[in-house]
Write a protein that holds these residues in place. Structure first.
Motif, short mmCIF file in Angstrom:
data_model
loop_
_atom_site.label_atom_id
_atom_site.label_comp_id
_atom_site.label_asym_id
_atom_site.label_seq_id
_atom_site.Cartn_x
_atom_site.Cartn_y
_atom_site.Cartn_z
N MET A 1 0.82 -1.21 0.00
CA MET A 1 0.00 0.00 0.00
C MET A 1 0.85 1.25 0.00
SD MET A 1 -2.93 1.24 2.65
CE MET A 1 -1.78 1.70 3.91
N LYS A 2 2.01 1.22 0.71
CA LYS A 2 2.89 2.39 0.71
C LYS A 2 3.34 2.73 -0.69
CE LYS A 2 4.71 2.10 5.42
NZ LYS A 2 5.92 1.96 6.22
N GLN A 3 3.59 1.69 -1.48
CA GLN A 3 4.04 1.96 -2.85
C GLN A 3 2.95 2.66 -3.64
OE1 GLN A 3 5.75 -1.31 -4.86
NE2 GLN A 3 5.71 -0.35 -6.86
N SER A 114 10.91 12.10 1.54
CA SER A 114 10.19 11.42 0.46
C SER A 114 8.93 10.72 0.95
CB SER A 114 11.11 10.40 -0.22
OG SER A 114 11.52 9.40 0.70
N GLU A 115 8.79 10.54 2.26
CA GLU A 115 7.58 9.92 2.79
C GLU A 115 6.45 10.92 2.93
OE1 GLU A 115 6.20 6.97 6.44
OE2 GLU A 115 8.16 7.98 6.51
N ALA A 116 6.77 12.12 3.35
CA ALA A 116 5.78 13.20 3.49
C ALA A 116 6.51 14.51 3.32
CB ALA A 116 5.09 13.13 4.84
N LEU A 117 6.14 15.25 2.31
CA LEU A 117 6.85 16.49 1.97
C LEU A 117 5.85 17.64 1.83
CD1 LEU A 117 9.63 17.71 1.11
CD2 LEU A 117 8.97 17.23 -1.25
N ALA A 266 3.86 26.46 -10.01
CA ALA A 266 3.42 25.09 -9.74
C ALA A 266 3.92 24.12 -10.81
CB ALA A 266 1.89 25.05 -9.66
N GLN A 267 3.84 24.53 -12.07
CA GLN A 267 4.24 23.65 -13.16
C GLN A 267 5.74 23.42 -13.20
OE1 GLN A 267 2.44 25.76 -16.43
NE2 GLN A 267 0.63 24.45 -16.42
N SER A 268 6.51 24.28 -12.55
CA SER A 268 7.97 24.13 -12.57
C SER A 268 8.48 23.13 -11.53
CB SER A 268 8.64 25.49 -12.33
OG SER A 268 8.51 25.89 -10.97
N PHE A 269 7.62 22.69 -10.61
CA PHE A 269 8.05 21.79 -9.54
C PHE A 269 8.58 20.49 -10.11
CE2 PHE A 269 7.59 18.43 -6.49
CZ PHE A 269 7.99 18.99 -5.29
N THR A 270 9.77 20.08 -9.65
CA THR A 270 10.40 18.84 -10.11
C THR A 270 11.10 18.17 -8.94
OG1 THR A 270 10.80 19.84 -12.29
CG2 THR A 270 12.00 17.81 -11.76
N TYR A 271 10.85 16.86 -8.75
CA TYR A 271 11.59 16.10 -7.75
C TYR A 271 13.03 15.89 -8.20
CZ TYR A 271 7.24 14.75 -5.36
OH TYR A 271 6.06 14.76 -4.67
N THR A 272 13.93 15.87 -7.26
CA THR A 272 15.34 15.61 -7.57
C THR A 272 15.60 14.10 -7.62
OG1 THR A 272 15.98 15.64 -5.24
CG2 THR A 272 16.04 17.74 -6.45
N ASP A 273 16.75 13.73 -8.17
CA ASP A 273 17.14 12.32 -8.18
C ASP A 273 17.29 11.78 -6.77
OD1 ASP A 273 17.20 12.36 -10.92
OD2 ASP A 273 19.37 12.69 -11.07
N TYR A 274 17.72 12.64 -5.85
CA TYR A 274 17.87 12.21 -4.45
C TYR A 274 16.52 11.81 -3.86
CZ TYR A 274 19.03 12.37 0.51
OH TYR A 274 19.20 12.05 1.83
N TYR A 275 15.47 12.54 -4.20
CA TYR A 275 14.14 12.20 -3.71
C TYR A 275 13.77 10.80 -4.15
CZ TYR A 275 9.04 12.18 -3.40
OH TYR A 275 7.74 11.84 -3.12
N MET A 280 12.92 4.93 -3.21
CA MET A 280 13.14 3.54 -3.59
C MET A 280 13.79 2.76 -2.47
SD MET A 280 14.12 3.71 -7.65
CE MET A 280 15.37 4.98 -7.49
N GLU A 281 14.74 3.38 -1.77
CA GLU A 281 15.38 2.71 -0.64
C GLU A 281 14.39 2.49 0.50
OE1 GLU A 281 18.64 5.20 0.36
OE2 GLU A 281 19.91 4.53 -1.33
N ARG A 282 13.53 3.46 0.72
CA ARG A 282 12.56 3.34 1.81
C ARG A 282 11.53 2.26 1.54
NH1 ARG A 282 7.84 5.79 2.15
NH2 ARG A 282 8.38 7.24 0.48
N LEU A 283 11.11 2.12 0.28
CA LEU A 283 10.10 1.12 -0.07
C LEU A 283 10.70 -0.27 -0.24
CD1 LEU A 283 7.92 3.17 -2.58
CD2 LEU A 283 7.46 2.68 -0.18
N GLY A 284 12.01 -0.36 -0.33
CA GLY A 284 12.64 -1.65 -0.43
C GLY A 284 12.59 -2.28 -1.80
#
Length: 371
Positions: A1-3, A114-117, A266-275, A280-284
């Protein structure tokens, strides 16, 4: 469900994210300096020829005539000032989790991971102007569990209107929803979640007062269903899952003017590679990074659904209090807030400026015309 939650949040960030007479010779000279444009319009002064007393006729019975002076020209000078939302310089804000384009002088505040931002971009001058996004939060279904878990509010009915009304109750004198709509992308959002159904999804157009200052804004969120969980003692431990909490706000009557700027942010918002790496590490497991650009169509849906008649009344009231009259510039297609009496001063023989129609009051303006 987290995924599933993560994918929904990533895909739907800011899912919204509103006369006869004598002809006069006229000349217009224009000088531009920064955002101020100086204009002059020439209009003739009325002159009267000197009258000759017939009793002063010389003995040769000829009458001397005095020629009228050439009509003096009086220039009407006025300045056109561009509004703040038309002359902006942009810069990019970057932190570990996202990048965002903002006007120079604006401030960005954020918290989480990355869990809650959550993040907020606001005008640096302290005015009531900006936008915010929270990708995920939860709320209890009753007061007892709310107090037990330390939540700031609870939702009895789980509606978007109830969410924002309770969220802003501590800081506003009033928060009144004037209109609302269900955004068209509701089916798409539901397709991303197979474990829960969407309970309520709304984009609201609301007016409010904070510290005596009137404002307006768009408020949107997705609330998932929350089946009751009754445990020992009869308490309901069920929690509402709330995603994609988006807001944008401006002083009352100015949201239409700032809407293109807020949408661009708003349209310029972009997640970084670090995010993405942290997620991915958190979800396993590995998930494929999806589109991180923001869809602002739902924002515009709510804004276009706003009560246009109320907007027109508010705009006219604001102009009356500020002693303005709105005019349409046929050369540029722009609407300006001119000083009261501008059209009378400039005269009826010119064709560049004219009064606007009632419907044009809902289109905003791009600047001012001053003496």
């Amino acid at each position: 469900m987290k995924q599933n939650i993560a994918i929904l949040i990533a895909c739907t960030l800011l899912p919204f994210c509103t006369a006869c007479g004598n002809k006069t010779e006229s000349s217009v000279s224009q000088q531009t300096s920064g955002t101020t444009e100086q204009q002059t319009l020439s209009t003739p002064e009325e002159t009267t020829a000197d009258q000759t007393d017939i009793n002063d006729t010389p003995e040769d019975n000829t009458i001397s005539e005095t020629q009228p002076p050439v009509a003096e020209q009086q220039k009407l000078e006025y300045n056109i000032r561009s509004a703040d939302w038309k002359d902006l310089q942009w810069t990019q804000y970057q932190c570990a989790y996202f990048t965002l384009n903002i006007p120079v002088g604006w401030q960005v505040y954020w918290d989480g991971n990355s869990e809650a931002l959550t993040w907020q971009a606001v005008a640096g001058d302290g005015s009531m102007l900006g936008l915010s996004n929270t990708d995920h939060l939860s709320a209890a279904k009753n007061a007892d569990i709310c107090n037990l878990l330390g939540h700031s509010f609870y939702l009895e009915n789980g509606t978007v209107e109830e969410l924002f009304s309770k969220m802003y109750a501590p800081t506003t004198e009033y928060f009144t929803v004037l209109n609302s709509c269900v955004p068209d992308n509701i089916n798409y959002l539901q397709s991303l979640r197979t474990d829960k159904a969407i309970w309520d999804y709304q984009s609201l157009y609301a007016a409010f007062s904070e510290n005596g200052i009137e404002g307006e804004g768009i408020y949107s969120a997705v609330i998932m269903e929350a089946p009751d969980v009754i445990l020992t003692g009869g308490y309901n431990y069920a929690m509402w899952e709330i995603n994609c909490i988006f807001t944008e706000f401006a002083p009352r009557g100015e949201l239409v003017n700032w809407q293109p700027v807020l949408c661009e942010i708003a349209q310029s918002f972009t997640y970084t590679d670090y995010y993405w790496q942290e997620m991915m590490e958190r979800l396993g497991n590995r998930i494929e990074p999806m589109s991180t650009t923001s869809d602002t169509d739902p924002i515009m849906e709510a804004f276009e659904e706003r009560m246009t008649e109320d907007e027109i009344i508010q705009a006219k009231r604001s102009d009356m209090i500020g002693e303005y009259e709105r005019v349409y510039d046929s050369e540029t297609g722009n609407i300006y807030r001119a000083y009261d009496g501008f059209l009378d001063d400039i005269g009826s023989d010119q064709t560049r400026y004219s009064p606007i129609t009632d419907s044009q009051y809902a289109e905003g303006y791009v600047g001012w015309i001053d003496k």
